[in-house]
Design a protein around this motif. Structure first.
Motif, PDB file in Angstrom:
ATOM      1  N   HIS A 139       0.939   9.762  -7.623  1.00 61.85           N
ATOM      2  CA  HIS A 139       0.444  10.066  -6.144  1.00 61.85           C
ATOM      3  C   HIS A 139       0.937  11.545  -6.059  1.00 61.85           C
ATOM      4  N   TRP A 169       4.466   2.122  -0.991  1.00 61.26           N
ATOM      5  CA  TRP A 169       5.322   1.591  -1.694  1.00 61.26           C
ATOM      6  C   TRP A 169       5.350   0.220  -1.720  1.00 61.26           C
ATOM      7  N   ILE A 214       4.441   5.144  -8.155  1.00 65.04           N
ATOM      8  CA  ILE A 214       3.769   5.955  -7.078  1.00 65.04           C
ATOM      9  C   ILE A 214       4.083   7.597  -6.801  1.00 65.04           C
TER      10      ILE A 214
END
Length: 333
Positions: free
Chosen positions: A265, A240, A261
């Motif tokens: 991800h 992050w 993210i």
């Protein structure tokens, strides 16, 4: 009479023929050289082994020297669960009114004392943010708190714009216990409302969850969230806080970086649980809250005056009536 002749010797011994090594004499200088080579090989091998341990975080990756394995190897994983279950983390603006700052700290400290938890306060100026907005400081602040409190299991980040309004609610029983979290998890929900194609997983188990977030009307909120201590938490916070995201011109800085993210991800989305906003992050302003479950109401754990630290507003002024409510309730007790 003829006698059998012995076999004739040849000056060319057959290939691979064994040699009598006892008859080979090695000079002392060569013996010492070979011995030193063996010793050097052992040393290099040992260094390589410990280097691999360090790379995998077994050495040097620990955040405290209080726990030491045989041979001096520091470990934090072995400490998790040995300290207070929850640490409340809040970042303070060093330019803010000191009297208001003390009231914010007292709000967390009284709650933590009641439930056997800890608090961790940091200044936004404590971390090298360079040209990034100061709101980014919350990410390294939680990482810092984990380093200072390796025995604690959960770290609850709560913005200074929020107040804990119902001290009787234990955050662990209220949210973190697996049986409770299983009921709270919002599954198959778009990460960014209203129609993001990336949705929260529907088959996650509560004991596999490592980060808990809420969602306001615009997207993931970073005002109040919880992360479980461990290697994955450090990976999540480091990802992050990546300089690439901090230097990218996200419109809402760390909030949009978080949404990025989470959506891109799978290793992060697979550890994330979304809960109703009013569970740990109810907004005082209904126009900013999640339409279904985001507005603060009496009895909720948290009232968040989102945005009161900017836009020419005053957190101290907006929170004053709620500080009065807390004082009145405390006097009744």
């Amino acid at each position: 009479m003829h006698f059998a002749m012995p076999p004739r010797k040849t000056s060319r011994p057959p290939p691979y023929a064994a040699r009598n090594q006892s008859s080979v004499r090695i000079p002392p200088a060569l013996k010492n050289l070979l011995r030193r080579d063996k010793l050097r090989l052992v040393v290099v091998g040992a260094l390589g082994f410990f280097t691999l341990l360090w790379l995998f975080g077994w050495i040097g990756g620990g955040s405290s020297s209080n726990s030491v394995l045989p041979g001096g190897v520091a470990s934090t994983i072995s400490l998790i669960g040995t300290g207070p279950a929850v640490v409340i983390v809040t970042v303070i603006d060093p330019q803010a009114n000191p009297a208001w700052t003390e009231r914010i700290k007292k709000n967390r400290e009284e709650y933590a004392k009641k439930h056997g938890y800890l608090t961790f306060f940091a200044n936004a100026s404590d971390y090298p943010l360079r040209n990034s907005p100061p709101s980014w400081a919350k990410v390294p602040a939680v990482r810092h708190a984990m380093t200072r409190n390796p025995g604690s299991t959960f770290f609850w980040y709560l913005d200074s714009t929020a107040l804990i309004m119902n001290p009787s609610i234990d955050i662990h029983a209220h949210v973190l216990a697996p049986s409770r979290l299983e009921k709270l998890m919002i599954i198959n929900q778009p990460v960014v409302p209203p129609d993001s194609v990336i949705k929260t997983f529907s088959n996650l188990k509560p004991d596999r969850i490592d980060v808990i977030v809420t969602q306001d009307k615009d997207g993931l909120s970073q005002s109040s969230w919880i992360v479980r201590n461990g290697d994955w938490a450090r990976y999540f916070l480091d990802a992050w806080f990546d300089p690439i995201y901090r230097s990218y011109n996200f419109q809402k800085a760390e909030q949009h970086a978080l949404e990025h993210i989470v959506q891109w991800h799978g290793t992060i989305l697979a550890k994330l649980a979304m809960v109703s906003q009013d569970t740990i992050n109810g907004y005082h302003a209904s126009d900013l809250a999640n339409a279904n479950h985001g507005t603060y109401k009496d009895g909720d754990l948290v009232a968040n005056f989102y945005g009161c630290d900017r836009e020419k507003r005053s957190c101290a002024d907006e929170q004053q009536p709620f500080f009065a409510i807390l004082e009145e309730a405390k006097n009744k007790d």
